[in-house]
Motif scaffolding. Structure first.
Motif, PDB file in Angstrom:
ATOM      1  N   ILE A  79      -2.329   7.138   6.402  1.00  0.00           N
ATOM      2  CA  ILE A  79      -2.968   5.831   6.526  1.00  0.00           C
ATOM      3  C   ILE A  79      -2.280   4.806   5.625  1.00  0.00           C
ATOM      4  O   ILE A  79      -2.066   3.653   6.009  1.00  0.00           O
ATOM      5  N   ALA A  80      -1.885   5.241   4.420  1.00  0.00           N
ATOM      6  CA  ALA A  80      -1.219   4.333   3.480  1.00  0.00           C
ATOM      7  C   ALA A  80       0.115   3.852   4.034  1.00  0.00           C
ATOM      8  O   ALA A  80       0.423   2.647   4.005  1.00  0.00           O
ATOM      9  N   THR A 109      -4.403  11.768   7.336  1.00  0.00           N
ATOM     10  CA  THR A 109      -4.595  11.916   5.900  1.00  0.00           C
ATOM     11  C   THR A 109      -4.497  10.552   5.213  1.00  0.00           C
ATOM     12  O   THR A 109      -4.053   9.567   5.817  1.00  0.00           O
ATOM     13  N   GLU A 110      -4.886  10.510   3.943  1.00  0.00           N
ATOM     14  CA  GLU A 110      -4.770   9.268   3.182  1.00  0.00           C
ATOM     15  C   GLU A 110      -3.314   8.817   3.089  1.00  0.00           C
ATOM     16  O   GLU A 110      -3.023   7.610   3.111  1.00  0.00           O
ATOM     17  N   THR A 158      -0.386   1.651   7.139  1.00  0.00           N
ATOM     18  CA  THR A 158      -0.816   0.313   6.734  1.00  0.00           C
ATOM     19  C   THR A 158       0.361  -0.494   6.213  1.00  0.00           C
ATOM     20  O   THR A 158       0.521  -1.683   6.544  1.00  0.00           O
ATOM     21  N   LYS A 168       0.822  -1.217   0.000  1.00  0.00           N
ATOM     22  CA  LYS A 168       0.000   0.000   0.000  1.00  0.00           C
ATOM     23  C   LYS A 168       0.855   1.266   0.000  1.00  0.00           C
ATOM     24  O   LYS A 168       0.356   2.371  -0.235  1.00  0.00           O
ATOM     25  N   THR A 207      -9.831   1.698   8.361  1.00  0.00           N
ATOM     26  CA  THR A 207     -10.280   1.354   7.008  1.00  0.00           C
ATOM     27  C   THR A 207     -11.621   0.626   6.969  1.00  0.00           C
ATOM     28  O   THR A 207     -12.221   0.499   5.901  1.00  0.00           O
ATOM     29  N   LYS A 214      -9.297   8.979  13.160  1.00  0.00           N
ATOM     30  CA  LYS A 214      -9.228   8.808  11.709  1.00  0.00           C
ATOM     31  C   LYS A 214      -9.326  10.141  10.980  1.00  0.00           C
ATOM     32  O   LYS A 214      -8.642  10.364   9.974  1.00  0.00           O
TER      33      LYS A 214
END
Length: 232
Positions: free
Chosen positions: A181-182, A177-178, A185, A51, A123, A173
């Protein structure tokens, strides 16, 4: 909370089955089942690791996190804590408490018990916890066949502990930010891969000493996103 509920239910179900198999399970069946589950853990971990949008951030986080974790020696602390509790409680209070304490420690301590609920909270997916449920359910059969009913009650602290992490992750959450999180992960995925290697007996990695990388990657990604937004 779905993943945590499934995890707790798997422990109870496994423990009940184990109570009917007090004579034990043949070693060859234990080995091949755990090998299959170990390969499944590797698959989940690798899918999570891919990811990432910036491999360097994950590498730096793991290196810095490993240094912090080794300095704190989290792995030895957790192992010593488990041994101390087992020696202090298990030997005095009998089979029920020994099974409860031993299983609770095993199921609550580890990267999957942290990364699984985080994945669920951030997620809404529960892949890690589903695999953990399978691992815990199988081991509950083995544990309860030797340590008794106390193993089934370890589902309660597992539910409270992992459920709390899931709710906390869901609450923060909005602050992540995205990009964060990426990379979070992906870093967690590497830790899951390490667990898979441990389960398969390929290499024993002190995964607990790598856990600080989860916090480090959030900090590093936030800094890079702020000063070098094109890199994440």
């Amino acid at each position: 909370m779905t993943g945590t509920i499934v995890n707790a239910a798997a422990i109870i179900a496994g423990a009940v089955v184990g109570l009917f198999l007090r004579t034990g399970i043949q070693e060859r069946y234990k080995d091949i089942i755990m090998q299959g589950l170990g390969l499944s853990v590797l698959l989940i971990g690798m899918k999570m690791a891919f990811k990432t949008n910036n491999e360097l951030l994950v590498i730096l986080s793991l290196v810095i996190g490993a240094i912090i974790g080794e300095w704190l020696d989290i792995d030895r602390f957790l192992e010593a804590l488990g041994q101390r509790l087992q020696a202090m409680i298990g030997s005095r209070e009998g089979e029920f408490v020994r099974g409860f304490v031993s299983a609770s420690l095993i199921y609550c301590v580890g990267a999957m018990a942290i990364m699984g609920p985080i994945e669920s909270g951030l997620t809404g997916q529960h892949k890690v916890l589903y695999v953990k449920s399978a691992l815990d359910g199988i081991s509950a059969i083995i544990f309860s066949s030797t340590m008794g009913l106390g193993v089934a009650f370890s589902a309660l602290p597992v539910f409270v502990y992992q459920g709390s992490i899931t709710l906390l992750a869901g609450a923060v959450k909005a602050l992540l930010t995205e990009a964060i999180i990426a990379e979070l992960t992906a870093t967690g995925g590497i830790l899951i891969v390490a667990i898979g290697l441990n389960v398969l007996g390929i290499k024993q990695i002190k995964v607990a000493n790598l856990l600080p990388a989860v916090l480090v990657v959030v900090i590093l990604t936030s800094m890079v996103a702020r000063f070098f937004p094109g890199l994440v």
